[in-house]
Design a protein around this motif. Structure first.
Motif, PDB file in Angstrom:
ATOM      1  N   GLU A  86      55.993  69.513 131.053  1.00  0.00           N
ATOM      2  CA  GLU A  86      54.551  69.237 131.013  1.00  0.00           C
ATOM      3  C   GLU A  86      53.800  70.398 130.359  1.00  0.00           C
ATOM      4  N   TYR A  87      54.222  71.613 130.657  1.00  0.00           N
ATOM      5  CA  TYR A  87      53.528  72.802 130.146  1.00  0.00           C
ATOM      6  C   TYR A  87      54.020  73.169 128.741  1.00  0.00           C
ATOM      7  N   LEU A  88      55.265  72.823 128.448  1.00  0.00           N
ATOM      8  CA  LEU A  88      55.742  73.001 127.075  1.00  0.00           C
ATOM      9  C   LEU A  88      54.953  72.093 126.141  1.00  0.00           C
ATOM     10  N   GLN A  89      54.577  70.928 126.643  1.00  0.00           N
ATOM     11  CA  GLN A  89      53.797  70.008 125.825  1.00  0.00           C
ATOM     12  C   GLN A  89      52.395  70.569 125.557  1.00  0.00           C
ATOM     13  N   LEU A  90      51.841  71.286 126.529  1.00  0.00           N
ATOM     14  CA  LEU A  90      50.539  71.929 126.311  1.00  0.00           C
ATOM     15  C   LEU A  90      50.657  72.969 125.192  1.00  0.00           C
ATOM     16  N   TRP A  91      51.775  73.708 125.171  1.00  0.00           N
ATOM     17  CA  TRP A  91      52.011  74.659 124.080  1.00  0.00           C
ATOM     18  C   TRP A  91      52.106  73.922 122.742  1.00  0.00           C
ATOM     19  N   THR A  92      52.837  72.831 122.722  1.00  0.00           N
ATOM     20  CA  THR A  92      52.985  72.059 121.490  1.00  0.00           C
ATOM     21  C   THR A  92      51.629  71.562 121.002  1.00  0.00           C
ATOM     22  N   ASN A  93      50.805  71.093 121.915  1.00  0.00           N
ATOM     23  CA  ASN A  93      49.456  70.645 121.557  1.00  0.00           C
ATOM     24  C   ASN A  93      48.633  71.776 120.970  1.00  0.00           C
ATOM     25  N   ALA A  94      48.767  72.942 121.570  1.00  0.00           N
ATOM     26  CA  ALA A  94      48.009  74.104 121.085  1.00  0.00           C
ATOM     27  C   ALA A  94      48.447  74.487 119.673  1.00  0.00           C
ATOM     28  N   MET A  95      49.749  74.393 119.400  1.00  0.00           N
ATOM     29  CA  MET A  95      50.246  74.675 118.044  1.00  0.00           C
ATOM     30  C   MET A  95      49.679  73.673 117.040  1.00  0.00           C
ATOM     31  N   LEU A  96      49.688  72.400 117.429  1.00  0.00           N
ATOM     32  CA  LEU A  96      49.194  71.369 116.514  1.00  0.00           C
ATOM     33  C   LEU A  96      47.700  71.497 116.247  1.00  0.00           C
ATOM     34  N   LYS A  97      46.960  72.011 117.231  1.00  0.00           N
ATOM     35  CA  LYS A  97      45.505  72.138 117.083  1.00  0.00           C
ATOM     36  C   LYS A  97      45.072  73.525 116.606  1.00  0.00           C
ATOM     37  N   SER A  98      46.015  74.425 116.440  1.00  0.00           N
ATOM     38  CA  SER A  98      45.680  75.800 116.072  1.00  0.00           C
ATOM     39  C   SER A  98      44.963  75.859 114.722  1.00  0.00           C
ATOM     40  N   LYS A  99      43.963  76.723 114.667  1.00  0.00           N
ATOM     41  CA  LYS A  99      43.260  76.891 113.396  1.00  0.00           C
ATOM     42  C   LYS A  99      44.109  77.645 112.382  1.00  0.00           C
ATOM     43  N   PHE A 100      45.275  78.123 112.854  1.00  0.00           N
ATOM     44  CA  PHE A 100      46.201  78.833 111.959  1.00  0.00           C
ATOM     45  C   PHE A 100      47.427  77.972 111.625  1.00  0.00           C
ATOM     46  N   LYS A 101      47.289  76.682 111.831  1.00  0.00           N
ATOM     47  CA  LYS A 101      48.393  75.753 111.587  1.00  0.00           C
ATOM     48  C   LYS A 101      48.928  75.866 110.164  1.00  0.00           C
ATOM     49  N   GLU A 102      48.032  75.942 109.194  1.00  0.00           N
ATOM     50  CA  GLU A 102      48.460  76.042 107.793  1.00  0.00           C
ATOM     51  C   GLU A 102      49.202  77.349 107.532  1.00  0.00           C
ATOM     52  N   ASP A 103      48.772  78.427 108.187  1.00  0.00           N
ATOM     53  CA  ASP A 103      49.457  79.713 108.022  1.00  0.00           C
ATOM     54  C   ASP A 103      50.878  79.641 108.591  1.00  0.00           C
ATOM     55  N   PHE A 104      51.009  79.010 109.770  1.00  0.00           N
ATOM     56  CA  PHE A 104      52.335  78.841 110.363  1.00  0.00           C
ATOM     57  C   PHE A 104      53.229  77.997 109.449  1.00  0.00           C
ATOM     58  N   ALA A 105      52.653  76.916 108.916  1.00  0.00           N
ATOM     59  CA  ALA A 105      53.437  76.020 108.059  1.00  0.00           C
ATOM     60  C   ALA A 105      53.878  76.726 106.783  1.00  0.00           C
ATOM     61  N   GLU A 106      53.019  77.576 106.255  1.00  0.00           N
ATOM     62  CA  GLU A 106      53.366  78.297 105.028  1.00  0.00           C
ATOM     63  C   GLU A 106      54.510  79.276 105.272  1.00  0.00           C
ATOM     64  N   GLU A 107      54.520  79.940 106.434  1.00  0.00           N
ATOM     65  CA  GLU A 107      55.550  80.935 106.716  1.00  0.00           C
ATOM     66  C   GLU A 107      56.830  80.314 107.276  1.00  0.00           C
ATOM     67  N   TYR A 108      56.692  79.281 108.115  1.00  0.00           N
ATOM     68  CA  TYR A 108      57.859  78.748 108.821  1.00  0.00           C
ATOM     69  C   TYR A 108      58.217  77.316 108.432  1.00  0.00           C
ATOM     70  N   GLY A 109      57.431  76.718 107.541  1.00  0.00           N
ATOM     71  CA  GLY A 109      57.697  75.349 107.122  1.00  0.00           C
ATOM     72  C   GLY A 109      56.971  74.343 107.992  1.00  0.00           C
ATOM     73  N   ASP A 110      56.776  73.142 107.443  1.00  0.00           N
ATOM     74  CA  ASP A 110      56.009  72.141 108.181  1.00  0.00           C
ATOM     75  C   ASP A 110      56.870  71.313 109.125  1.00  0.00           C
ATOM     76  N   ILE A 111      58.192  71.522 109.105  1.00  0.00           N
ATOM     77  CA  ILE A 111      59.076  70.725 109.950  1.00  0.00           C
ATOM     78  C   ILE A 111      58.729  70.901 111.424  1.00  0.00           C
ATOM     79  N   VAL A 112      58.310  72.096 111.810  1.00  0.00           N
ATOM     80  CA  VAL A 112      57.981  72.344 113.211  1.00  0.00           C
ATOM     81  C   VAL A 112      56.843  71.443 113.658  1.00  0.00           C
ATOM     82  N   PHE A 113      55.914  71.141 112.760  1.00  0.00           N
ATOM     83  CA  PHE A 113      54.780  70.284 113.120  1.00  0.00           C
ATOM     84  C   PHE A 113      55.153  68.802 113.050  1.00  0.00           C
TER      85      PHE A 113
END
Length: 567
Positions: A86-113
């Motif tokens: 339940e709490y891991l899902q809250l983390w996943t939601n936070a990643m998906l809503k992060s204002k730095f999502k594009e930065d994460f995708a650029e460095e680590y790839g979009d597969i995580v999203f």
């Protein structure tokens, strides 16, 4: 450090939840990408520790299911993980809503999203009780298999230990072994039916609770399928019936002729490739490991270092022992950056296939052990099975060392076995689709479905009731994936198709084949399955021409292979 030195201590579930909650809050409050990235990396370390402890408990329980301490630890994780999720899902939601999502995708790839979006579709706090019950039922099923003590020829055997007798060249011994195994399953039939019926209804309830009308769509999401659909799988199944079943049927007709048996074959006779016996590896388990070490030393610098790490770290548990869980698998301990291979050697050719198949998984995990995020160390499961099934074919190079005078038998039976496996594996998948479309079927009706599918996918088998359990359409209950990992099995079939592509490459240019293998494997889980294939210049199994092409090449090879002098 050796496996025996890996420390296990039950974590505090509430402390894990609090850690995840704090990291989620810090991620949401991050004011720069560098700050968000630091939190992300801290979460990665927590995930490594969390996964390592869970896997340690599972492995040590698998090695001896009678060990009360690790039996209780697995029960702890069965109950705790759905609550933590339940709490891991809250983390996943936070990643998906992060204002730095594009930065994460650029460095680590979009597969995580891509995968995170799918992950969110698999869970809600309201299904926690069903998830916990599901975990307990699958553990009960695995323990039931591990508890098997089958009387045979004056002794008792586990399911794995009985396997050599099921392949014995003596017709009477072989048939009686199949009957003995079938009787054990029959004696425990009510329990197998009860466990599966509960699992089907639990999974159906979860699918409905999450808004999918049943389990099938949820099952696809839980498998992480991110680049193909149920319809794509149906197309593949149709291609199997169209192109592959006829080739497999020819293989068994030739086998019946070699054995002097009538076609269709009994289950017991289908298990014997040659009248003089199936290929048997030379020497002891230690000899097999030594031969594997030489093979990996010669294959590449990377495989050499990898396998030496496995042996030196005692990261292989291979012998079949009382109380040990059936089957074989590979898992990882991320905190120690090493994989682990679990198996049940029994003196058959499967011992060699395990030390190459599971080593294919382990090599991929080892090669990508430093990938961030941890979720991209390995791809989805059909992609993972390519690593393992293809490695089996690369090991043909060492077949003479593994099998000695039986090496020609091995070449023929391994390739023919790869072909004939796909119809079986596809049938497993088709069966599960029917089961979850009709969750209220009775156990008797499920057995009838399996028996009907046998006629479509495996017409070379005689369903005359000679061997109880198997000929009655109940053999699916020995396939633990159906109970423990629903919808997994088609992954093996897709991967076996790709492995046959590698086999074809190896016939032409082994060095080029290895380059393709490394190009594929070194990507880890950084892309979806179809992109991994494209990047390594490998044809997709969803293209009809792929299965058609490998069937033609394998059929031609088998028909022209010299079996002179082999009875």
């Amino acid at each position: 450090m050796k496996f025996s030195e890996f420390e296990y201590k039950r974590p505090n579930k509430d402390e894990i939840i609090e850690s995840v909650k704090k990291l989620t809050k810090k991620l949401e409050e991050a004011v720069s990408y560098n700050e968000a990235k630091a939190v992300f990396l801290e979460y990665q370390e927590l995930a490594k520790k969390f996964e390592t402890l869970s896997n340690l408990a599972t492995v040590r329980h698998s090695i001896d299911t009678r060990d009360e301490y690790y039996d209780n630890e697995v029960k702890f994780w069965n109950a705790a993980f759905p609550e933590i999720q339940e709490y891991l899902q809250l983390w996943t939601n936070a990643m998906l809503k992060s204002k730095f999502k594009e930065d994460f995708a650029e460095e680590y790839g979009d597969i995580v999203f891509i995968n995170a979006e799918i992950e969110l579709k698999t869970f809600s706090p309201k299904i926690i009780p069903q998830l916990q019950a599901e975990n307990d039922l699958t553990q009960e099923y695995e323990k039931l298999l591990a508890s098997a003590s089958i009387p045979f020829m004056g002794k008792t055997y586990t399911l794995s230990q009985l396997t050599p007798f099921k392949n014995d060249k003596n017709d009477e011994i072989r048939l009686n072994a199949w009957k003995a195994e079938g009787k054990w399953y029959k004696d425990n039939q009510a329990k197998f039916d009860e466990i599966y019926d509960k699992l089907v209804h639990l999974r159906d309830e979860m699918g409905k609770a999450l808004g999918y009308g049943g389990y099938t769509q949820l099952g696809y999401y839980r498998m992480g399928r991110n680049c193909y659909t149920k319809e794509d799988v149906e197309v593949f199944r149709n291609s199997v019936v169209k192109y592959l079943v006829p080739v497999a049927d020819k293989i068994y007709r030739a086998q019946a002729e070699r054995l002097g048996k009538e076609y269709p074959l009994s289950f017991a006779d289908a298990a014997l490739s040659f009248r003089s016996g199936n290929p048997i590896p030379k020497g002891t388990a230690n000899d097999i490991v030594k031969t594997a070490s030489r093979f990996y030393d010669e294959l590449s610098p990377e495989t050499s270092e990898f396998f030496r790490t496995m042996v030196d770290g005692e990261l292989l548990d291979l012998l079949s022992t009382d109380g040990k869980e059936a089957g074989g698998y590979c898992t990882e301990f991320p905190a120690y950056e090493v994989p682990f291979i679990f198996a049940n050697f029994n003196g058959t050719s499967g011992d060699v296939e395990v030390v190459t198949h599971e080593a294919g998984h382990a090599f991929e995990a080892w090669l990508n052990r430093n990938r961030i995020p941890i979720e991209t160390v390995a791809p989805t499961l059909e992609a993972c099975e390519v690593h393992s099934m293809s490695m089996e074919f690369f090991a043909w190079k060492a077949a003479k060392e593994f099998f000695g005078e039986d090496s020609r038998k091995f070449f023929y039976s391994h390739l023919s076995g790869a072909i004939t496996f796909i119809p079986y594996g596809t049938m497993v998948d088709h069966f599960q689709h029917i089961v979850f479309e009709k969750p209220d079927m009775t156990p008797k009706e499920r057995h009838a479905v399996w028996k009907e599918l046998l006629g479509v996918y495996m017409p070379w088998l005689k369903l005359d009731g000679d061997i109880p359990f198997y000929a009655d359409g109940e053999g699916w209950q020995r396939q633990h994936h159906i109970y423990s990992f629903p919808f997994y099995y088609i992954d093996y079939c897709l991967a076996q198709t790709i492995a046959l592509e590698f086999w074809a490459m190896l016939q032409n240019d082994p060095d080029d084949a290895w380059k393709h293998y490394m190009a594929y494997t070194s990507q880890g889980g950084s892309k979806v399955f179809t992109e991994l294939l494209k990047n390594a210049d490998i044809q997709s199994p969803f293209e009809e021409s792929c299965l058609k092409g490998v069937c033609e090449k394998a059929n031609n090879w088998l028909e022209n292979f010299d079996l002179t002098g082999i009875e």
